[in-house]
Structure formats: structure tokens, C-alpha cells
Design an enzyme around this catalytic site. Structure first.
Site, PDB file in Angstrom:
ATOM      1  N   ALA A 163       0.801  -1.342  -0.006  1.00 28.99           N
ATOM      2  CA  ALA A 163       0.027   0.031   0.111  1.00 28.99           C
ATOM      3  C   ALA A 163       0.905   1.348   0.037  1.00 28.99           C
ATOM      4  CB  ALA A 163      -0.857   0.087   1.200  1.00 28.99           C
TER       5      ALA A 163
ATOM      6  N   ASP B 249       2.067  -3.009   4.395  1.00 31.03           N
ATOM      7  CA  ASP B 249       3.304  -2.699   3.901  1.00 31.03           C
ATOM      8  C   ASP B 249       4.411  -3.186   4.730  1.00 31.03           C
ATOM      9  OD1 ASP B 249       4.293  -0.633   1.290  1.00 31.03           O
ATOM     10  OD2 ASP B 249       5.646  -0.818   2.971  1.00 31.03           O
TER      11      ASP B 249
ATOM     12  N   LYS C 281      -2.768   5.143  -3.805  1.00 25.60           N
ATOM     13  CA  LYS C 281      -3.807   4.214  -4.376  1.00 25.60           C
ATOM     14  C   LYS C 281      -4.988   3.918  -3.186  1.00 25.60           C
ATOM     15  CE  LYS C 281      -0.821   2.337  -7.751  1.00 25.60           C
ATOM     16  NZ  LYS C 281       0.584   3.092  -7.370  1.00 25.60           N
TER      17      LYS C 281
ATOM     18  N   ARG D  80       7.558   4.176   5.529  1.00 23.90           N
ATOM     19  CA  ARG D  80       6.584   4.352   4.553  1.00 23.90           C
ATOM     20  C   ARG D  80       5.267   4.385   5.105  1.00 23.90           C
ATOM     21  NH1 ARG D  80       7.542   3.672  -0.831  1.00 23.90           N
ATOM     22  NH2 ARG D  80       6.137   2.058  -1.141  1.00 23.90           N
TER      23      ARG D  80
ATOM     24  N   CYS E 241       4.863  -0.131 -12.255  1.00 20.21           N
ATOM     25  CA  CYS E 241       5.453   1.080 -12.763  1.00 20.21           C
ATOM     26  C   CYS E 241       6.745   0.848 -13.847  1.00 20.21           C
ATOM     27  CB  CYS E 241       5.737   2.227 -11.981  1.00 20.21           C
ATOM     28  SG  CYS E 241       6.861   1.958 -10.736  1.00 20.21           S
TER      29      CYS E 241
ATOM     30  N   ASP F 247       0.057  -3.979  -6.179  1.00 15.62           N
ATOM     31  CA  ASP F 247       1.097  -3.210  -6.998  1.00 15.62           C
ATOM     32  C   ASP F 247       2.372  -3.263  -6.443  1.00 15.62           C
ATOM     33  OD1 ASP F 247       1.525  -0.937  -8.953  1.00 15.62           O
ATOM     34  OD2 ASP F 247       2.291   0.277  -7.045  1.00 15.62           O
TER      35      ASP F 247
END
Length: 460
Positions: A234, A257, A239, A262, A359, A304
Site C-alpha cells: 500500500a 506494507d 492508491k 513508509r 510502474c 502493486d
């Protein structure tokens, strides 16, 4: 002092093509790898500016013992960084020249006719001079409405150009102009050099500064209000906040996460955005038990995972001609991790829809991962044909590649990105699924559910 010397050493090895940025940083033995990596990256971003300032002040002539890479690192931290919080003797030396260096920076801004430090940076990525990314702004529907945000900017003398019909219109934005994105109804696009980091709407959480490609995963997952959702990797949280807005803060949003710092940053972001339906966990998603009763109602998962980041505009490996960072061995390792994470997401008993995104521009992290997963789970999950009129599709080397999305700077005016969505088939609980967002031309279908409460914005 050790930090600056290590950073200078990494810069020297990069110039000698003795390794990749990350490899050199991680092999440095420095006690704070993240701090060192950030300093190296930022010094590289400002490299041409730093060289010019150093030349303007004759710094190397005045300080004979000062080497160019050490000078770059020190000048960066003094002018653009944290202001030389450490450094010992180097700090004492640089403080003698602080006034001259700051004066040179001011003169350089006047010379180039810019106001912000960021505007001094000249892109070295092929094609970016003609195709600079717009400043994308996602309206946070948890706190306000698109109409109110548009009205607020108009009252600040921004010219609103209406709804864009194609991407080409986003390339023509002038200063103090903005336009509604042609694909995502809650997304606005401003001139690339628009700086909104200190704007009231941003600091109050009414808008989120988020690249368009990064908005696609949550937009396409489209979980219905009240559903249970997992954001598997996350942080930093853009997002996650987008998912919460689509959910209207109803239901449950589990965010995982592994990085404690972070996650803390993400908590601040979600608080500012007004997200209240989430449950954060400092945990590796791969270690989450799919059969835990807590997740028995999870039908939607956004994955992701960590990737090479090769799609990010102005990425370090492009700026330094670094080939190692995209080497086969590293990509294979990343692909193996991503494959494992995607299989784990599909193992949750009630899951109906999983969006997988990166990405990265590399096939090994994108089509290859999805193809391998479908070989294992193809009897239970199908690949959804996402937004058929989106201009960039997955690679043809994967038979179902055209069902996936790719984002490419020059064609979509976004960072490089890849998105695929796997959906449970054979009629298994399919009736509970929200409509898949496939066609972007219909704004009603691409909008998140309407908010019941919106804060009327008043110009401060």
C-alpha cells in the site's frame, strides 16, 4: 562527513560505469542506506545545475582540496537539501561560501526565467522535452467534489478549459490553465510546471497529486461501496486513498506494507485525505493468511508490488545510462517475487477481482508474470479486456496481451505503467461484482460513486 564522502564515492563509480545506483549504494556499507540513496539520487537530478553553480562561484579554484563530486553533494545539500545538518569540517568550509552559492542560485533562476528549484532541472529522458508530464490532480471525493475544486481554482484566476476530448489537448496547457482528463472524471491536468505542494487544497487533503497512470489500478478495480478490499503493497498510500474514495469510506480496506517509515508516512497521508475505513498493518502481504476469518469477505485486491520502476520518467538508470539495473538476473528475481505475490492474491477464498500493476516497462515483470499465473489459475480466473480504446495495449508476444493496459510517456502522457485485471469466472459469485470499468468515453461509468457529503470550498 561519512555520508557526503560515501555519496561522492558512489557518484564517481557511476561516472566510471562500475555499477548501478542501487547496487553501489547497497554495497557501500553505509549505516543509513536510505539516506545515502536519497542523497545520491537528488544530487544526480540536479547535477547540471550544481555544476553550473560551482562554476559560477569558482568554488573548486578557491578550495583546492575539494573534489568535484564532493562539491556537488555538499552544494546540493546546502541549497536544495537539508542544509548541511552534518559534515564536520566540510560543513565549516561550505558555510564560508554560503552567501555566494545562494546568490549564484538566485542569478541562475533569473537567467532561466524560473521561480522554483524544480524548474531548473532539464530532463534528459528522450522525448520528455516535447512531452512533459502534466501536473495531474486527483480530486479527493471524500472531502469535496470536482465541481467545487474547479470553481476554487477559477476564483484563483486559473482558466478552466473544460473536458478534454483526447490526450493531445493536455499537451497544449499554458500556465494558469487546467483541464479535465479525458479518461478519469475526478482527474484534472495542469501545466507541467504548476507547483501545488503548498496550495491549501493539497495541504487540506481536498486534492491528491498523483500521476494519471497511478490512478488506473484503483479506478479499474472499482470496488462497490461497502465491500472488503485489500491493498497488498500500500505505501505511500495514494492508491489506498483512491480506493477509499471509491468505497465512500464504507466497508473495509486492509492496507499492508513491510516498510515501517513508509507506513508512517502513509498514515499521515490517509489522515489528511479523510480516510476512515482502513486498517493498516506493518506486515509482508505474502505472510498474510488467506484463510484468516478477518479476510473471509475480501473480494477485491489491488496488487502493486515492488518492481524495477523502469517506467518512471527521469528515472536514475536513464540519467546515468545504467544498464545493470535492468539486467536479466534482477528482472527474473523481481518477476519471481511478483508471480508469487499475484498467486497469493488469487488464493484468498472469496476473491473475485484482482488488479495487478507495476510502474515497469519490462515484459518480465508484466506480461510474463500474468501469462505464467494464467497457466496455473486460468480455469478459475479470466483476464478482463480493460478500456478497449486506451491507446497502448500489452505486448503481442503474450496472446492475451491486448487485454492489458500499458502506459507510455509519449503516447499517454503518463509515467510508464502496466495494468492487468484477473476476474473469477465460471459463474462463481459473479453476480456480486461491480461493473468493470472498460470504456473511458462514458463519464458516468468511470466515476466513483457519488458522495453523500461534500465540503463547500471557500477561497481563503
Amino acid at each position: 562527513m561519512a555520508l557526503y564522502m560515501q555519496a561522492a564515492a558512489v557518484l564517481g563509480k557511476l561516472q566510471a560505469k562500475r555499477g548501478a545506483v542501487k547496487t553501489l549504494v547497497y554495497n557501500s556499507g553505509h549505516k543509513n542506506i536510505k539516506q545515502l540513496y536519497a542523497l545520491v539520487c537528488e544530487t544526480l537530478r540536479y547535477a547540471s545545475v550544481l555544476e553550473e553553480i560551482i562554476g559560477m562561484t569558482d568554488l573548486l579554484k578557491k578550495e583546492k582540496k575539494l573534489q568535484i563530486n564532493v562539491a556537488k553533494v555538499l552544494v546540493y545539500d546546502l541549497l536544495f537539501g537539508k542544509g548541511l545538518k552534518c559534515g564536520g569540517n566540510w560543513k565549516v568550509l561550505m558555510m564560508k561560501h554560503r552567501s555566494q552559492l545562494k546568490s549564484a542560485l538566485a542569478r541562475l533562476k533569473v537567467k532561466r526565467k524560473v521561480c522554483n528549484n524544480e524548474d531548473l532541472i532539464e530532463s534528459k529522458t528522450s522525448g520528455t522535452k516535447d512531452y512533459q508530464l502534466p501536473r495531474y490532480v486527483r480530486v479527493n471525493l471524500l472531502k469535496t467534489s470536482v465541481e467545487d475544486v474547479i470553481d476554487y481554482f477559477k476564483r484563483e484566476d486559473y482558466a478552466y478549459l473544460g473536458q478534454a476530448t483526447d490526450i493531445a489537448e493536455l499537451k497544449k496547457l499554458a500556465h494558469k490553465q487546467f483541464i479535465s482528463d479525458p479518461h478519469l472524471s475526478e482527474l484534472l491536468a495542469f501545466h507541467p510546471k504548476t507547483d501545488l505542494h503548498k496550495h491549501f487544497l493539497y495541504t487540506a487533503g481536498h486534492i491528491i497529486l498523483q500521476d494519471k497512470a497511478s490512478c488506473l489500478p484503483a479506478h479499474l478495480l472499482n470496488p462497490p461501496m461497502g465491500s472488503h478490499v485489500i491493498d497488498a503493497c500500500a505505501a505511500p498510500g495514494n492508491k489506498t486513498s483512491h480506493l477509499a474514495a471509491i468505497l465512500c469510506n464504507k466497508g473495509k480496506l486492509f492496507a499492508f506494507d513491510l516498510d515501517t517509515k513508509r507506513l508512517a508516512t502513509m498514515g499521515t497521508l490517509l489522515l489528511r485525505a479523510g480516510v476512515a475505513c482502513h486498517e493498516m498493518a506493518n506486515q509482508d502481504f505474502l505472510l498474510v493468511d488467506p484463510n484468516n476469518s478477518k479476510y473471509k469477505d475480501v473480494k477485491y485486491i489491488l496488487l502493486d508490488p515492488s518492481c524495477s520502476g523502469s517506467g518512471i520518467v527521469n528515472r536514475l538508470n536513464q540519467m546515468t545510462d545504467d544498464e545493470e539495473s535492468s539486467g536479466k538476473q534482477r528482472l527474473q528475481a523481481l518477476g519471481a517475487f511478483q508471480h508469487k505475490a499475484l498467486c497469493h492474491a488469487l488464493s484468498f477464498p472469496a476473491v473475485e477481482r484482482v488488479v495487478y500493476s507495476t510502474c515497469s516497462v519490462h515484459r518480465e515483470e508484466n506480461e510474463d508474470v500474468v501469462e505464467k499465473v494464467l497457466e496455473q489459475y486460468g480455469s478459475n480466473f479470466r483476464l478482463v479486456n480493460l478500456m478497449p480504446s486506451w491507446p497502448c495495449r500489452g505486448l503481442d508476444s503474450f496472446p492475451q496481451g491486448p487485454r492489458c493496459l500499458r502506459a507510455i510517456l509519449n503516447e499517454t502522457l503518463t509515467n510508464g505503467f502496466f495494468v492487468a485485471m484477473l476476474e473469477k469466472q465460471n459463474g462463481q459469485n459473479r453476480e456480486s461484482l461491480a461493473p468493470v470499468k472498460m470504456e473511458e468515453e462514458n463519464p458516468e461509468e468511470s466515476s466513483p460513486p457519488a458522495q453523500t457529503k461534500k465540503v463547500k470550498l471557500k477561497k481563503m
